[in-house]
Design a protein around this motif. Sequence first.
Motif, PDB file in Angstrom:
ATOM      1  N   TYR A   1       8.867   2.177 -10.189  1.00 47.87           N
ATOM      2  CA  TYR A   1       7.362   2.372 -10.493  1.00 47.87           C
ATOM      3  C   TYR A   1       7.061   3.761 -11.147  1.00 47.87           C
ATOM      4  CZ  TYR A   1       6.620  -1.990  -7.951  1.00 47.87           C
ATOM      5  OH  TYR A   1       6.803  -3.131  -7.588  1.00 47.87           O
ATOM      6  N   VAL A   2       7.841   4.559 -10.655  1.00 45.91           N
ATOM      7  CA  VAL A   2       7.592   6.106 -11.311  1.00 45.91           C
ATOM      8  C   VAL A   2       8.239   6.028 -12.805  1.00 45.91           C
ATOM      9  CG1 VAL A   2       8.449   8.530 -10.915  1.00 45.91           C
ATOM     10  CG2 VAL A   2       7.730   7.230  -9.159  1.00 45.91           C
ATOM     11  N   ALA A   3       9.460   5.594 -12.899  1.00 47.89           N
ATOM     12  CA  ALA A   3      10.016   5.350 -14.328  1.00 47.89           C
ATOM     13  C   ALA A   3       9.105   4.609 -15.239  1.00 47.89           C
ATOM     14  CB  ALA A   3      11.381   4.798 -14.227  1.00 47.89           C
ATOM     15  N   MET A   4       8.161   3.743 -14.699  1.00 48.81           N
ATOM     16  CA  MET A   4       7.380   3.021 -15.334  1.00 48.81           C
ATOM     17  C   MET A   4       6.145   3.706 -15.658  1.00 48.81           C
ATOM     18  SD  MET A   4       7.703  -0.588 -13.135  1.00 48.81           S
ATOM     19  CE  MET A   4       6.095  -1.274 -14.088  1.00 48.81           C
ATOM     20  N   GLY A   5       5.687   4.664 -14.960  1.00 52.28           N
ATOM     21  CA  GLY A   5       4.424   5.268 -15.040  1.00 52.28           C
ATOM     22  C   GLY A   5       4.402   6.679 -15.857  1.00 52.28           C
TER      23      GLY A   5
ATOM     24  N   PHE B   1       0.632  -1.205   0.022  1.00 55.50           N
ATOM     25  CA  PHE B   1      -0.007   0.073  -0.073  1.00 55.50           C
ATOM     26  C   PHE B   1       0.745   1.414   0.227  1.00 55.50           C
ATOM     27  CE2 PHE B   1      -2.666   3.423   2.047  1.00 55.50           C
ATOM     28  CZ  PHE B   1      -3.659   3.321   1.202  1.00 55.50           C
ATOM     29  N   VAL B   2       1.914   1.245   0.757  1.00 55.21           N
ATOM     30  CA  VAL B   2       2.732   2.332   0.883  1.00 55.21           C
ATOM     31  C   VAL B   2       3.556   2.688  -0.539  1.00 55.21           C
ATOM     32  CG1 VAL B   2       4.858   3.389   1.929  1.00 55.21           C
ATOM     33  CG2 VAL B   2       3.113   2.353   3.307  1.00 55.21           C
ATOM     34  N   VAL B   3       4.154   1.517  -1.017  1.00 52.01           N
ATOM     35  CA  VAL B   3       4.847   1.594  -2.328  1.00 52.01           C
ATOM     36  C   VAL B   3       3.922   2.038  -3.393  1.00 52.01           C
ATOM     37  CG1 VAL B   3       5.962   0.305  -3.944  1.00 52.01           C
ATOM     38  CG2 VAL B   3       6.507  -0.065  -1.434  1.00 52.01           C
ATOM     39  N   VAL B   4       2.848   1.578  -3.565  1.00 48.86           N
ATOM     40  CA  VAL B   4       1.615   1.916  -4.609  1.00 48.86           C
ATOM     41  C   VAL B   4       1.281   3.272  -4.586  1.00 48.86           C
ATOM     42  CG1 VAL B   4      -0.359   1.430  -5.716  1.00 48.86           C
ATOM     43  CG2 VAL B   4       1.294  -0.601  -5.024  1.00 48.86           C
ATOM     44  N   VAL B   5       0.773   3.678  -3.460  1.00 49.97           N
ATOM     45  CA  VAL B   5       0.355   5.046  -3.136  1.00 49.97           C
ATOM     46  C   VAL B   5       1.217   6.189  -3.473  1.00 49.97           C
ATOM     47  CG1 VAL B   5      -0.643   6.562  -1.435  1.00 49.97           C
ATOM     48  CG2 VAL B   5      -1.664   4.321  -1.625  1.00 49.97           C
ATOM     49  N   LEU B   6       2.695   5.760  -2.733  1.00 49.31           N
ATOM     50  CA  LEU B   6       3.540   6.725  -2.851  1.00 49.31           C
ATOM     51  C   LEU B   6       3.789   6.862  -4.513  1.00 49.31           C
ATOM     52  CD1 LEU B   6       5.787   8.789  -1.818  1.00 49.31           C
ATOM     53  CD2 LEU B   6       7.303   6.606  -1.515  1.00 49.31           C
ATOM     54  N   SER B   7       4.003   5.900  -5.282  1.00 52.39           N
ATOM     55  CA  SER B   7       4.318   5.831  -6.597  1.00 52.39           C
ATOM     56  C   SER B   7       3.417   6.413  -7.613  1.00 52.39           C
ATOM     57  CB  SER B   7       4.498   4.376  -7.098  1.00 52.39           C
ATOM     58  OG  SER B   7       5.694   3.774  -6.559  1.00 52.39           O
TER      59      SER B   7
ATOM     60  N   ALA C   1      -3.891   7.110 -12.882  1.00 53.65           N
ATOM     61  CA  ALA C   1      -3.871   6.445 -11.850  1.00 53.65           C
ATOM     62  C   ALA C   1      -4.338   4.953 -11.890  1.00 53.65           C
ATOM     63  CB  ALA C   1      -4.741   7.074 -10.510  1.00 53.65           C
ATOM     64  N   ILE C   2      -5.609   4.504 -12.450  1.00 54.96           N
ATOM     65  CA  ILE C   2      -5.868   3.205 -12.583  1.00 54.96           C
ATOM     66  C   ILE C   2      -5.122   2.349 -13.498  1.00 54.96           C
ATOM     67  CG2 ILE C   2      -7.827   1.949 -13.367  1.00 54.96           C
ATOM     68  CD1 ILE C   2      -9.374   4.201 -12.222  1.00 54.96           C
TER      69      ILE C   2
ATOM     70  N   VAL D   1       3.671   9.911  -9.559  1.00 54.98           N
ATOM     71  CA  VAL D   1       3.420   9.929 -10.982  1.00 54.98           C
ATOM     72  C   VAL D   1       2.485  10.762 -11.564  1.00 54.98           C
ATOM     73  CG1 VAL D   1       2.472   8.324 -12.800  1.00 54.98           C
ATOM     74  CG2 VAL D   1       4.383   7.300 -11.252  1.00 54.98           C
ATOM     75  N   THR D   2       1.355  10.927 -10.681  1.00 57.23           N
ATOM     76  CA  THR D   2       0.230  11.780 -11.168  1.00 57.23           C
ATOM     77  C   THR D   2       0.863  13.226 -11.018  1.00 57.23           C
ATOM     78  OG1 THR D   2      -0.714  11.660  -8.928  1.00 57.23           O
ATOM     79  CG2 THR D   2      -1.546  10.427 -10.800  1.00 57.23           C
ATOM     80  N   VAL D   3       1.386  13.714 -10.027  1.00 60.17           N
ATOM     81  CA  VAL D   3       2.101  14.977  -9.932  1.00 60.17           C
ATOM     82  C   VAL D   3       3.002  15.419 -10.969  1.00 60.17           C
ATOM     83  CG1 VAL D   3       3.365  16.719  -8.629  1.00 60.17           C
ATOM     84  CG2 VAL D   3       1.525  15.166  -7.316  1.00 60.17           C
ATOM     85  N   VAL D   4       4.039  14.525 -11.175  1.00 63.64           N
ATOM     86  CA  VAL D   4       5.167  14.998 -12.146  1.00 63.64           C
ATOM     87  C   VAL D   4       4.474  14.871 -13.631  1.00 63.64           C
ATOM     88  CG1 VAL D   4       7.169  13.946 -13.102  1.00 63.64           C
ATOM     89  CG2 VAL D   4       6.831  13.806 -10.601  1.00 63.64           C
ATOM     90  N   THR D   5       3.624  13.994 -14.036  1.00 65.04           N
ATOM     91  CA  THR D   5       3.298  13.911 -15.273  1.00 65.04           C
ATOM     92  C   THR D   5       2.080  14.897 -15.477  1.00 65.04           C
ATOM     93  OG1 THR D   5       1.510  12.308 -14.528  1.00 65.04           O
ATOM     94  CG2 THR D   5       3.447  11.515 -15.690  1.00 65.04           C
TER      95      THR D   5
END
Length: 278
Positions: free
Chosen positions: A147-151, A76-82, A201-202, A86-90
Amino acid sequence: MAGSLKRQNRHIPSHIIMLIWVFIVLFPLWVLLINSFKTRLTIYENPFWIPKQWNFKNYVTILRDGDFLTYFKNSFVVVVLSLVIVTVVTSLAGYALASWKSRFSSFFYFLLIAGMMLPIKIASIRLLEITRTLGLLNTIWSLPPIYVAMGIPVGVFILTTFVREIPKELMEAAYIDGATSWKVYHMIILPLIRPALATVAIYNLIPFWNDLWFPLIFINTEDQKTLLLGVTRLFGQYQTDWSKVLAVLTLSAIPVLALYLTMSQQFIKGVTAGAVKG
């Protein structure tokens, strides 16, 4: 009346196809759910139908005796943080690339979305070396950068296209009124791209949550394992208690379904944006 019946009959093949697709999608979930309430042996008697006697011990054992809650918390921590990063940066990148009037903007745009065509797993060995150098090995903090690099590629692709559809007059009017670029982003862009943010996000949630490759490579410490990596403990060398495995997988599917149901309307708006003109 005859014309109305003809139009309805024209949609019958589409409805049949949709029903078949719904069955294909829901059947694995049905098998997953009903078999999680069976014992290790009764699961083989009739794996496609409800159990004769409902067994809740699988869930009790997992929640009480196992490390499920620890694994769940880590995932949960990893996915929410990622997803937040991702949403902010993109969204910032999409706003910048859509507003940047330069011949270099297209170059940077295609450079970013090129990641959609390059699987990140081919760089696993190099990423392992970088993670070890940064001192993040065997911790959950080794996963968010991956995950950020993936997203980012797909996020930039979706949000840049979405921001370009926003009428320029809205931003120009804000600039005339003295608004800064940050205020335009915060007050105008963000509310309008909310459906696209839900889509990003989804779209990224499922590969982040279901990833087993990078946790398997980066994490060996028991209290740092993610949920799917923890499930591998239930697989024995000679036998596997599939009822407990399916119980864990059922619980792990709840956050994905909950997020989708919460953001489904925004997601549908995002994926259908631009489909209807006028």
